[in-house]
Design an enzyme around this catalytic site. Structure first.
Site, PDB file in Angstrom:
ATOM      1  CG  ASN A 245       4.047  -3.565  -5.411  1.00 20.73           C
ATOM      2  OD1 ASN A 245       4.585  -2.809  -4.607  1.00 20.73           O
ATOM      3  ND2 ASN A 245       3.184  -3.142  -6.322  1.00 20.73           N
TER       4      ASN A 245
ATOM      5  CE  LYS B 153      -0.622  -3.166  -5.018  1.00 21.95           C
ATOM      6  NZ  LYS B 153      -1.612  -2.890  -6.034  1.00 21.95           N
TER       7      LYS B 153
ATOM      8  CG  HIS C 283       2.766  -0.774 -10.085  1.00 24.66           C
ATOM      9  ND1 HIS C 283       1.480  -0.332  -9.889  1.00 24.66           N
ATOM     10  CD2 HIS C 283       2.789  -2.079  -9.701  1.00 24.66           C
ATOM     11  CE1 HIS C 283       0.754  -1.337  -9.399  1.00 24.66           C
ATOM     12  NE2 HIS C 283       1.517  -2.406  -9.272  1.00 24.66           N
TER      13      HIS C 283
ATOM     14  CD  GLU D 197      -1.213   0.401  -7.520  1.00 23.20           C
ATOM     15  OE1 GLU D 197      -0.259   0.525  -6.731  1.00 23.20           O
ATOM     16  OE2 GLU D 197      -1.973  -0.596  -7.518  1.00 23.20           O
TER      17      GLU D 197
ATOM     18  CD  GLU E 123       1.630  -5.876 -11.990  1.00 25.35           C
ATOM     19  OE1 GLU E 123       1.607  -6.695 -11.076  1.00 25.35           O
ATOM     20  OE2 GLU E 123       1.653  -4.649 -11.798  1.00 25.35           O
TER      21      GLU E 123
ATOM     22  N   GLY F 124      -5.588  -5.788  -7.838  1.00 22.67           N
ATOM     23  CA  GLY F 124      -6.298  -5.435  -6.608  1.00 22.67           C
ATOM     24  C   GLY F 124      -7.804  -5.560  -6.717  1.00 22.67           C
TER      25      GLY F 124
ATOM     26  CB  SER G 197      -6.170 -10.762  -8.383  1.00 23.78           C
ATOM     27  OG  SER G 197      -6.673  -9.439  -8.258  1.00 23.78           O
TER      28      SER G 197
END
Ligand code: PEP
Length: 259
Positions: free
Chosen positions: A10, A12, A102, A104, A174, A180, A220
């Site tokens: 991904n 991003k 996701h 985010e 996730e 991250g 990560s």
């Protein structure tokens, strides 16, 4: 039954279309150098909308044997939805995958399980595979409610799908606290939740769907930790953020099965 692991990068909101051309080409060279076999572990890149045409053209023109897709999609087919991109548009570009839900998107755009469910249905309707993200924030994990939270999300995002549809899609577990941050869930943490998701799919959609649905871990993931995570029986791949921007590192993650 054996499930081919899917390692999806991904990107991003990184890399313009010129940079994308370089990154996907370098990734392919690294995979070829490592004797990539898509039957052992499938690689895919999940890129910004503006990169899709370039990436699609290079992958098709240079016969690059990896999948690609988008990071989001509208729940509508067309119309007055300024700034949105529809599933038929992505299908026209021959996207293989579309990430929906996701963390985010959930956090910054208030996406709910019901919206993510509608988006996943659009992706399926237009012949692509959704990668549907679920995962808990740190507070929920600390309270020990991560399993019930993730299973509630899973129920919501899979609502109304058939067993065949569920068996063909990808769920990415996730934990938000591991995205991250450099914090990785332990392999046992990943297995606990991925196993519970598969159990939910078995109870709700039947054994065939449970045996074929691919469940990724994301958070990560790097070349240095992927082997132990992938050794867990219910982890069928990884959704990789930061490390997917380095083609050599991402290729090593894809080639995890070489040890
Ligand atoms: C992600 O973006 O889905 C992700 C898992 O990011 P990272 O690998 O950087 O934690």
């Amino acid at each position: 039954m054996s499930r081919i692991p899917l390692i999806a990068g991904n990107w991003k909101m990184n890399k313009d279309h010129v940079e994308a051309a370089g990154l996907v080409t370098k990734l392919w060279w690294s995979l070829i150098d490592g004797h990539y076999e898509a039957e052992q572990s499938e690689a895919a890149v999940i890129v910004p909308f503006t990169d899709l045409h370039t990436v699609a053209t290079i992958i098709e023109g240079d016969k690059i044997g990896i999948g690609f897709g988008a990071q989001d999609v509208s729940e509508h087919d067309s119309g007055a939805y300024t700034g949105e991109v529809s599933a038929p548009m992505l299908a026209k570009l021959k996207c293989n995958y579309v990430v929906v839900g996701h963390s985010e998107r959930r956090e910054y755009h208030g996406e709910t399980d019901a919206l993510i469910n509608a988006k996943a249905k659009k992706v399926i309707e237009y012949g692509m595979t959704p990668i549907i993200c679920v995962g808990e924030v740190l507070e929920i994990r600390k309270e020990g409610r991560h399993l019930s939270h993730v299973l509630t999300q899973t129920k919501g995002v899979l609502d109304g799908l058939t067993p065949e549809q569920v068996g063909a899609l990808v769920i990415a577990y996730e934990p938000v606290w591991a995205i991250g941050t450099g914090e990785v869930a332990t392999p046992a943490d990943a297995q606990e939740v991925c196993g519970a998701i598969r159990g939910y799919v078995r109870d709700t959609f039947g054994p065939a769907a449970a045996d074929s649905v691919r469940i990724q871990y994301g958070g990560s993931v790097k070349a240095s930790n992927v082997v132990e995570i992938m050794a867990e029986p219910d982890v069928d791949g990884a959704l990789v953020g930061g490390a997917s921007l380095d083609p050599a590192e991402f290729a090593k993650i894809v080639l995890f099965y070489k040890g």
